[in-house]
Design a protein around this motif. Sequence first.
Motif, PDB file in Angstrom:
ATOM      1  N   THR A 239       0.851  -1.180   0.000  1.00  0.00           N
ATOM      2  CA  THR A 239       0.000   0.000   0.000  1.00  0.00           C
ATOM      3  C   THR A 239       0.889   1.233   0.000  1.00  0.00           C
ATOM      4  N   LEU A 240       0.672   2.117  -0.966  1.00  0.00           N
ATOM      5  CA  LEU A 240       1.505   3.290  -1.153  1.00  0.00           C
ATOM      6  C   LEU A 240       0.656   4.551  -1.063  1.00  0.00           C
ATOM      7  N   THR A 241       1.271   5.626  -0.669  1.00  0.00           N
ATOM      8  CA  THR A 241       0.591   6.923  -0.627  1.00  0.00           C
ATOM      9  C   THR A 241       0.977   7.722  -1.870  1.00  0.00           C
ATOM     10  N   VAL A 242      -0.036   8.212  -2.569  1.00  0.00           N
ATOM     11  CA  VAL A 242       0.184   9.053  -3.749  1.00  0.00           C
ATOM     12  C   VAL A 242      -0.021  10.505  -3.316  1.00  0.00           C
ATOM     13  N   PRO A 243       1.041  11.301  -3.236  1.00  0.00           N
ATOM     14  CA  PRO A 243       0.879  12.688  -2.794  1.00  0.00           C
ATOM     15  C   PRO A 243       0.258  13.553  -3.883  1.00  0.00           C
ATOM     16  N   GLU A 244      -0.085  14.764  -3.510  1.00  0.00           N
ATOM     17  CA  GLU A 244      -0.727  15.683  -4.449  1.00  0.00           C
ATOM     18  C   GLU A 244       0.133  15.938  -5.676  1.00  0.00           C
ATOM     19  N   SER A 245       1.442  15.928  -5.505  1.00  0.00           N
ATOM     20  CA  SER A 245       2.348  16.368  -6.564  1.00  0.00           C
ATOM     21  C   SER A 245       2.825  15.250  -7.486  1.00  0.00           C
ATOM     22  N   LYS A 246       2.399  13.996  -7.246  1.00  0.00           N
ATOM     23  CA  LYS A 246       2.888  12.884  -8.052  1.00  0.00           C
ATOM     24  C   LYS A 246       1.736  12.050  -8.598  1.00  0.00           C
ATOM     25  N   SER A 247       2.011  11.356  -9.682  1.00  0.00           N
ATOM     26  CA  SER A 247       1.024  10.448 -10.265  1.00  0.00           C
ATOM     27  C   SER A 247       1.154   9.060  -9.642  1.00  0.00           C
ATOM     28  N   ILE A 248       0.141   8.237  -9.836  1.00  0.00           N
ATOM     29  CA  ILE A 248       0.225   6.846  -9.385  1.00  0.00           C
ATOM     30  C   ILE A 248       1.421   6.172 -10.033  1.00  0.00           C
ATOM     31  N   LEU A 249       1.600   6.405 -11.318  1.00  0.00           N
ATOM     32  CA  LEU A 249       2.701   5.781 -12.045  1.00  0.00           C
ATOM     33  C   LEU A 249       4.046   6.136 -11.421  1.00  0.00           C
ATOM     34  N   GLU A 250       4.247   7.397 -11.110  1.00  0.00           N
ATOM     35  CA  GLU A 250       5.515   7.823 -10.516  1.00  0.00           C
ATOM     36  C   GLU A 250       5.755   7.144  -9.175  1.00  0.00           C
ATOM     37  N   VAL A 251       4.714   7.052  -8.352  1.00  0.00           N
ATOM     38  CA  VAL A 251       4.857   6.456  -7.026  1.00  0.00           C
ATOM     39  C   VAL A 251       5.146   4.958  -7.129  1.00  0.00           C
ATOM     40  N   VAL A 252       4.425   4.286  -8.031  1.00  0.00           N
ATOM     41  CA  VAL A 252       4.616   2.846  -8.202  1.00  0.00           C
ATOM     42  C   VAL A 252       6.021   2.543  -8.729  1.00  0.00           C
ATOM     43  N   GLU A 253       6.478   3.324  -9.709  1.00  0.00           N
ATOM     44  CA  GLU A 253       7.822   3.104 -10.251  1.00  0.00           C
ATOM     45  C   GLU A 253       8.891   3.386  -9.205  1.00  0.00           C
ATOM     46  N   ALA A 254       8.690   4.428  -8.385  1.00  0.00           N
ATOM     47  CA  ALA A 254       9.653   4.756  -7.337  1.00  0.00           C
ATOM     48  C   ALA A 254       9.752   3.654  -6.298  1.00  0.00           C
ATOM     49  N   ALA A 255       8.671   2.869  -6.152  1.00  0.00           N
ATOM     50  CA  ALA A 255       8.670   1.758  -5.213  1.00  0.00           C
ATOM     51  C   ALA A 255       9.316   0.506  -5.794  1.00  0.00           C
ATOM     52  N   GLY A 256       9.798   0.612  -7.032  1.00  0.00           N
ATOM     53  CA  GLY A 256      10.491  -0.507  -7.654  1.00  0.00           C
ATOM     54  C   GLY A 256       9.589  -1.532  -8.288  1.00  0.00           C
ATOM     55  N   ILE A 257       8.353  -1.167  -8.552  1.00  0.00           N
ATOM     56  CA  ILE A 257       7.392  -2.094  -9.167  1.00  0.00           C
ATOM     57  C   ILE A 257       7.311  -1.773 -10.655  1.00  0.00           C
ATOM     58  N   PRO A 258       7.696  -2.700 -11.522  1.00  0.00           N
ATOM     59  CA  PRO A 258       7.733  -2.403 -12.961  1.00  0.00           C
ATOM     60  C   PRO A 258       6.332  -2.270 -13.547  1.00  0.00           C
ATOM     61  N   VAL A 259       6.131  -1.206 -14.295  1.00  0.00           N
ATOM     62  CA  VAL A 259       4.866  -0.943 -14.983  1.00  0.00           C
ATOM     63  C   VAL A 259       5.194  -0.436 -16.374  1.00  0.00           C
ATOM     64  N   LEU A 260       4.537  -0.976 -17.375  1.00  0.00           N
ATOM     65  CA  LEU A 260       4.731  -0.468 -18.726  1.00  0.00           C
ATOM     66  C   LEU A 260       4.053   0.893 -18.855  1.00  0.00           C
TER      67      LEU A 260
END
Length: 314
Positions: A239-260
């Motif tokens: 479970t990740l927190t998506v802040p106001e300034s970032k997209s879901i994609l950015e947060v997921v990628e920063a967590a090391g989870i690969p997404v196309l």
Amino acid sequence: MSEFELVLARREPVAEDVLRLTLVTESGDPVPAWEPGAHIDLLLADGLERQYSLCGDPADRSALMVAVLREPSGRGGSAFVHDRLTEGTKVPARGPRNNFALAPASRYLFIAGGIGITPLLPMVAEADARGAEWRLVYGGRRRASMAFADDLAAKYGDRVEVYPEDETGLLPLPRLLGAPVAETAVYCCGPEPLLAAAELGCASWEPGTLHIERFSPRTDLGTGPARSFEVELAVSGRTLTVPESKSILEVVEAAGIPVLSSCQEGTCGTCETEVLDGVPEHRDSLLTDEERAAGETMMICVSRSSGPRLVLEL
């Protein structure tokens, strides 16, 4: 979706500032199968990835063809193609992917603006092969800039209407769309003002009649205040927190989870993700009104959550 490698076999001008690229496999093996309306992602350079509609013949598995307009105010993709991509260059690719498929219909009205003709070329050929009634109206700034216009008119005669703006003015959308025509599918691709006008013109037509493909984000996207929210990743168990300034994609990628992902503008569909719980706030330019209302998928590069939590199939 895995990458594969193509080789640029030929580049040729087909109109003012428009190049047609013919791409083949280095081994000579057949290129991936595709259907009218499909596009491929070309990985042109580090961090430079663009989507181009396929405009050749789906039955010809020897090559894939795209046409690229030089965009002086673009983000660098078309300039790279026109100025740096040479014959013999290897070009990594992904796809094909189809968000603009040709649905069965008794008759078709195809509306193209400028380089928006590219995905409609194989659609016109397919509709003609099916024996369906069809009509193509094609507008551009001037005749010299309208790729494939002469070939289309020569092949299909008066079923193709060409409207260079400097000769005839804008496309006659009020005449074309003023009265709904039963059992007709309308396919439109081109610049945003044309697409917006087509949406307005088809407002009284049967829902689902109009099919649109955008090359750039629509201008009326939901852009209300962004709020932070949680996203639960059902597959990854995080479970990740998506802040106001970032997209879901950015947060997921920063967590090391690969997404196309590809366009990161909500236009290509690469990052479309299944929603298992929660209500998305759609900010993409791709989903239909019906798909938005269903809330079963979302483009995580731009869309957010309407509530405090989303559960995604990631």
